[in-house]
Design a protein around this motif. Structure first.
Motif, PDB file in Angstrom:
ATOM      1  N   LEU A 162      -4.891   1.300  -3.955  1.00 30.58           N
ATOM      2  CA  LEU A 162      -3.878   0.276  -3.751  1.00 30.58           C
ATOM      3  C   LEU A 162      -2.851   0.406  -4.855  1.00 30.58           C
ATOM      4  CD1 LEU A 162      -6.270  -2.724  -3.001  1.00 30.58           C
ATOM      5  CD2 LEU A 162      -4.904  -1.455  -1.310  1.00 30.58           C
ATOM      6  N   GLU A 163      -1.571   0.345  -4.472  1.00 30.18           N
ATOM      7  CA  GLU A 163      -0.510   0.453  -5.455  1.00 30.18           C
ATOM      8  C   GLU A 163       0.628  -0.474  -5.041  1.00 30.18           C
ATOM      9  OE1 GLU A 163       1.994   3.882  -7.876  1.00 30.18           O
ATOM     10  OE2 GLU A 163       1.309   4.294  -5.830  1.00 30.18           O
ATOM     11  N   SER A 164       1.183  -1.158  -6.024  1.00 29.56           N
ATOM     12  CA  SER A 164       2.280  -2.090  -5.728  1.00 29.56           C
ATOM     13  C   SER A 164       3.105  -2.297  -6.980  1.00 29.56           C
ATOM     14  CB  SER A 164       1.735  -3.435  -5.240  1.00 29.56           C
ATOM     15  OG  SER A 164       2.789  -4.356  -5.063  1.00 29.56           O
ATOM     16  N   THR A 165       4.414  -2.515  -6.747  1.00 26.79           N
ATOM     17  CA  THR A 165       5.308  -2.837  -7.867  1.00 26.79           C
ATOM     18  C   THR A 165       5.137  -4.293  -8.297  1.00 26.79           C
ATOM     19  OG1 THR A 165       6.887  -1.206  -7.094  1.00 26.79           O
ATOM     20  CG2 THR A 165       7.714  -2.870  -8.618  1.00 26.79           C
ATOM     21  N   PHE A 166       4.683  -5.115  -7.392  1.00 28.33           N
ATOM     22  CA  PHE A 166       4.517  -6.539  -7.683  1.00 28.33           C
ATOM     23  C   PHE A 166       3.028  -6.883  -7.643  1.00 28.33           C
ATOM     24  CE2 PHE A 166       8.525  -5.856  -5.427  1.00 28.33           C
ATOM     25  CZ  PHE A 166       9.414  -6.248  -6.417  1.00 28.33           C
ATOM     26  N   PHE A 167       2.611  -7.740  -8.531  1.00 28.40           N
ATOM     27  CA  PHE A 167       1.198  -8.044  -8.628  1.00 28.40           C
ATOM     28  C   PHE A 167       0.695  -8.866  -7.444  1.00 28.40           C
ATOM     29  CE2 PHE A 167      -2.449 -10.491 -10.160  1.00 28.40           C
ATOM     30  CZ  PHE A 167      -3.232  -9.473 -10.663  1.00 28.40           C
ATOM     31  N   ALA A 168       1.512  -9.772  -6.937  1.00 31.01           N
ATOM     32  CA  ALA A 168       1.069 -10.689  -5.881  1.00 31.01           C
ATOM     33  C   ALA A 168       0.594  -9.954  -4.628  1.00 31.01           C
ATOM     34  CB  ALA A 168       2.181 -11.677  -5.541  1.00 31.01           C
ATOM     35  N   PRO A 169       1.355  -8.996  -4.077  1.00 31.39           N
ATOM     36  CA  PRO A 169       0.899  -8.324  -2.847  1.00 31.39           C
ATOM     37  C   PRO A 169       0.031  -7.087  -3.137  1.00 31.39           C
ATOM     38  CG  PRO A 169       3.111  -7.618  -3.344  1.00 31.39           C
ATOM     39  CD  PRO A 169       2.734  -8.605  -4.417  1.00 31.39           C
ATOM     40  N   TRP A 170      -0.431  -6.955  -4.364  1.00 29.84           N
ATOM     41  CA  TRP A 170      -1.137  -5.723  -4.767  1.00 29.84           C
ATOM     42  C   TRP A 170      -2.391  -5.490  -3.930  1.00 29.84           C
ATOM     43  CZ3 TRP A 170      -4.781  -5.446  -9.471  1.00 29.84           C
ATOM     44  CH2 TRP A 170      -5.188  -4.121  -9.716  1.00 29.84           C
ATOM     45  N   LEU A 171      -3.138  -6.540  -3.635  1.00 31.01           N
ATOM     46  CA  LEU A 171      -4.410  -6.409  -2.937  1.00 31.01           C
ATOM     47  C   LEU A 171      -4.290  -6.615  -1.431  1.00 31.01           C
ATOM     48  CD1 LEU A 171      -6.713  -8.320  -5.457  1.00 31.01           C
ATOM     49  CD2 LEU A 171      -6.307  -5.855  -5.281  1.00 31.01           C
ATOM     50  N   THR A 172      -3.134  -6.384  -0.879  1.00 28.75           N
ATOM     51  CA  THR A 172      -2.944  -6.517   0.567  1.00 28.75           C
ATOM     52  C   THR A 172      -2.927  -5.149   1.220  1.00 28.75           C
ATOM     53  OG1 THR A 172      -0.542  -6.491   0.322  1.00 28.75           O
ATOM     54  CG2 THR A 172      -1.632  -8.649   0.238  1.00 28.75           C
ATOM     55  N   ALA A 173      -3.093  -5.132   2.535  1.00 31.30           N
ATOM     56  CA  ALA A 173      -3.193  -3.870   3.277  1.00 31.30           C
ATOM     57  C   ALA A 173      -1.972  -2.970   3.128  1.00 31.30           C
ATOM     58  CB  ALA A 173      -3.444  -4.169   4.757  1.00 31.30           C
ATOM     59  N   PRO A 174      -0.725  -3.497   3.111  1.00 34.03           N
ATOM     60  CA  PRO A 174       0.414  -2.583   2.970  1.00 34.03           C
ATOM     61  C   PRO A 174       0.417  -1.798   1.665  1.00 34.03           C
ATOM     62  CG  PRO A 174       1.124  -4.712   3.809  1.00 34.03           C
ATOM     63  CD  PRO A 174      -0.289  -4.882   3.405  1.00 34.03           C
ATOM     64  N   SER A 175      -0.373  -2.226   0.653  1.00 34.50           N
ATOM     65  CA  SER A 175      -0.409  -1.507  -0.620  1.00 34.50           C
ATOM     66  C   SER A 175      -1.326  -0.281  -0.573  1.00 34.50           C
ATOM     67  CB  SER A 175      -0.884  -2.442  -1.741  1.00 34.50           C
ATOM     68  OG  SER A 175      -0.007  -3.521  -1.915  1.00 34.50           O
ATOM     69  N   LEU A 176      -2.006  -0.080   0.560  1.00 36.56           N
ATOM     70  CA  LEU A 176      -2.964   1.019   0.671  1.00 36.56           C
ATOM     71  C   LEU A 176      -2.261   2.372   0.672  1.00 36.56           C
ATOM     72  CD1 LEU A 176      -5.886   2.051   1.295  1.00 36.56           C
ATOM     73  CD2 LEU A 176      -5.278   1.840   3.724  1.00 36.56           C
ATOM     74  N   PHE A 177      -2.853   3.314  -0.060  1.00 37.14           N
ATOM     75  CA  PHE A 177      -2.426   4.710   0.046  1.00 37.14           C
ATOM     76  C   PHE A 177      -3.686   5.575   0.123  1.00 37.14           C
ATOM     77  CE2 PHE A 177      -3.126   4.279  -4.486  1.00 37.14           C
ATOM     78  CZ  PHE A 177      -3.737   5.496  -4.836  1.00 37.14           C
ATOM     79  N   TRP A 178      -3.579   6.748   0.727  1.00 39.53           N
ATOM     80  CA  TRP A 178      -4.719   7.666   0.817  1.00 39.53           C
ATOM     81  C   TRP A 178      -4.212   9.079   1.040  1.00 39.53           C
ATOM     82  CZ3 TRP A 178      -5.259  10.461   5.310  1.00 39.53           C
ATOM     83  CH2 TRP A 178      -4.595   9.972   6.444  1.00 39.53           C
ATOM     84  N   SER A 179      -5.112  10.010   0.753  1.00 37.17           N
ATOM     85  CA  SER A 179      -4.784  11.419   0.997  1.00 37.17           C
ATOM     86  C   SER A 179      -6.067  12.196   1.216  1.00 37.17           C
ATOM     87  CB  SER A 179      -4.005  12.010  -0.187  1.00 37.17           C
ATOM     88  OG  SER A 179      -4.827  12.103  -1.336  1.00 37.17           O
ATOM     89  N   LEU A 180      -5.997  13.196   2.066  1.00 38.76           N
ATOM     90  CA  LEU A 180      -7.100  14.120   2.329  1.00 38.76           C
ATOM     91  C   LEU A 180      -6.555  15.531   2.220  1.00 38.76           C
ATOM     92  CD1 LEU A 180      -8.717  12.437   5.478  1.00 38.76           C
ATOM     93  CD2 LEU A 180      -9.608  12.392   3.150  1.00 38.76           C
ATOM     94  N   GLY A 181      -7.363  16.419   1.687  1.00 37.15           N
ATOM     95  CA  GLY A 181      -6.874  17.783   1.563  1.00 37.15           C
ATOM     96  C   GLY A 181      -7.991  18.773   1.300  1.00 37.15           C
ATOM     97  N   SER A 182      -7.660  20.011   1.415  1.00 34.94           N
ATOM     98  CA  SER A 182      -8.603  21.089   1.121  1.00 34.94           C
ATOM     99  C   SER A 182      -7.837  22.233   0.481  1.00 34.94           C
ATOM    100  CB  SER A 182      -9.298  21.558   2.406  1.00 34.94           C
ATOM    101  OG  SER A 182      -8.350  22.072   3.325  1.00 34.94           O
ATOM    102  N   GLN A 183      -8.565  22.997  -0.305  1.00 30.97           N
ATOM    103  CA  GLN A 183      -7.951  24.129  -0.988  1.00 30.97           C
ATOM    104  C   GLN A 183      -8.963  25.256  -1.091  1.00 30.97           C
ATOM    105  OE1 GLN A 183      -6.824  23.333  -5.016  1.00 30.97           O
ATOM    106  NE2 GLN A 183      -5.821  25.300  -5.326  1.00 30.97           N
TER     107      GLN A 183
END
Length: 493
Positions: A339-360
């Motif tokens: 979770l990442e957000s510029t503002f603390f209030a919406p930090w724990l909400t779903a739109p703050s979600l980020f993810w990544s999958l990869g292989s090398q």
């Protein structure tokens, strides 16, 4: 709004797991097939023919024999020795050091085995940053803003070509070899303790002989002095008797020094300060136990140093597999979410979600011959360890033959020396009678006394050497140790 990314992430995770499973199933090992090195084993021991029949207290080991064995020193049926030997594992510092080395080797097995599993890390951060106002073409120029982030990162390298597997096998073989080292240390120390103990007992027997001799010589000196006062003998007879008495007293005192040193050595072996440890004198004769040597091939199953050397051959074989695995590429699967957000209030909400999958997947194309050199070094190390294993076996056979030969020879020596001691005692009695009859001088008596004492001491010394040879034979035969202890110790972790 979050159904799309979440669904996509699930599909990607599912695809990645399927790929990982397929990769694991397709994994191959670069580990060479291992077989125990061949060694030349004689059909029988050259010195075993004259060995007495088996008696109580010690049993012949067999490769398939998993029955528990009693301690090898029980063959001597000595309660004091049994009590001392029981303290070796508890208090001997060399054994404790070997135990710590074994624990370290077993920890390395767990360390290498961890390579089969993914690595997961977690982190959180809260920071503020300002973008330079002089940066063109950005809407954030000169803006100060916070950033709140929490996330998980996972990575996994499937063991497609057996690199982790080979390293784990090698670590396991080293742990088993270290177990063999520990048992070899225990065997060596228990044998040293038994040898020192029986040497001390032999000194007690010698001490009693010299004490009795000093008493006899002192009584003889009084008689000679009385005869001198009556004019029966001259002053030279008195001087000869005094010389004989004081010389024997000197030998008697020297026994005390040797006994003290052996007592101090025993104290160190059982982990006790020498100043607080004593063993009461014991002059009882120590019988020589009959020890069945078994078959030479069984020596390979009941010598811990041979087992340790063979396990290190297996470890060197696994290191060849590791060197081969370096020629193949590495596949790394990774995933992160948070979770990442510029503002603390919406930090724990779903739109703050980020993810990544990869292989090398990555492999070395050119390394200047480093992998070739590593593989050649692994093969050379294997050849060297094999040679060391075979040398260990040869030395073990030599040690058994040495002690069997010593026991057979000393048994013959004991018989002839006993006859010599009996003859010297008869000669002393006859010479004393002739002196009392005035037929010979007291010098003849002194000479006969010296010969008799020397022969009696030699009898006791040969008996002590026979006991020492018995201890060393039991040690050379592995002390009843069983190779199965390596596997049982590994399974008991």
């Amino acid at each position: 709004m979050t159904n799309g990314p979440t669904s996509s992430m699930r599909k990607s995770l599912f695809v990645m797991l399927i790929a990982a499973a397929a990769g694991s199933l397709a994994a191959c090992s670069t580990l060479p097939a291992y077989t125990k090195p061949d060694v030349a084993v004689p059909a029988h021991y050259a010195g075993a023919s004259a060995t007495p029949a088996p008696t109580h207290g010690w049993s012949v080991a067999a490769p398939a024999d998993t029955a528990p064995r009693g301690p090898w020193w029980s063959a001597f049926d000595d309660a004091e020795l049994n009590s001392l030997e029981a303290r070796v594992d508890v208090s001997n510092q060399t054994v404790k050091q070997a135990v710590a080395q074994l624990q370290q080797a077993r920890a390395m097995v767990a360390y290498q085995r961890a390579g089969f599993f993914p690595t997961v890390t977690a982190g959180a951060s809260a920071l503020r940053y300002r973008t330079s106002q002089n940066v063109k073409h950005t809407s954030r120029a000169g803006v100060t803003e916070p950033d709140y982030l929490v996330g998980l990162n996972a990575s996994w390298e499937p063991d497609l070509f057996g690199r982790v597997r080979d390293a784990t096998v090698g670590a396991r073989d080293e742990a088993q070899a270290t177990q063999g080292d520990l048992d070899a240390v225990r065997l060596s120390i228990s044998a040293d303790l038994a040898a020192d103990y029986f040497d001390l007992r032999a000194l007690d027997i010698q001490k009693k002989l010299l004490d009795d001799t000093v008493t006899a010589y002192a009584a003889a000196l009084k008689i000679i002095e009385q005869q001198f006062q009556k004019g029966v003998v001259d002053a030279s007879a008195v001087a000869q008797a005094q010389t004989q008495l004081e010389s024997t007293r000197t030998q008697d005192t020297d026994i005390d020094v040797q006994r003290a040193q052996l007592q101090h050595a025993i104290a160190t072996l059982i982990g006790e300060p020498a100043s607080t440890f004593t063993i009461a004198p014991d002059t009882a004769a120590v019988p020589v136990p009959a020890i069945p040597p078994g078959l030479p091939s069984q020596l390979l199953e009941r010598r811990p140093d041979i087992a340790a050397a063979e396990r290190r051959v297996a470890e060197a074989n696994a290191q060849i597999g590791e060197a081969r695995a370096a020629y193949y590429p590495n596949l790394t699967l990774s995933a992160s979410a948070g979770l990442e957000s510029t503002f603390f209030a919406p930090w724990l909400t779903a739109p703050s979600l980020f993810w990544s999958l990869g292989s090398q997947i990555a492999g070395t194309l050119i390394d200047g011959g480093r992998r070739d050199a590593a593989l050649q070094g692994a093969h050379a190390q294997y050849d060297g360890v094999v040679a060391g294993y075979r040398q260990t076996v040869l030395v073990a056979f030599q040690q058994v033959e040495d002690q069997l030969s010593a026991l057979n020879t000393l048994a013959s020596e004991a018989q002839s020396q006993q006859r010599a001691a009996s003859a010297a005692e008869r000669s002393l009695q006859l010479t004393t009678n002739r002196f009392n009859a005035g037929a010979v001088s007291y010098l003849d008596v002194v000479t006969a006394q010296t010969i008799a004492l020397t022969n009696e001491r030699t009898v006791d010394q040969i008996d002590a050497r026979r006991i020492d040879a018995s201890v060393q034979l039991l040690k050379s035969l592995g002390g009843g140790w069983d190779r199965a202890v390596l596997t049982s110790a590994e399974n008991a972790k």
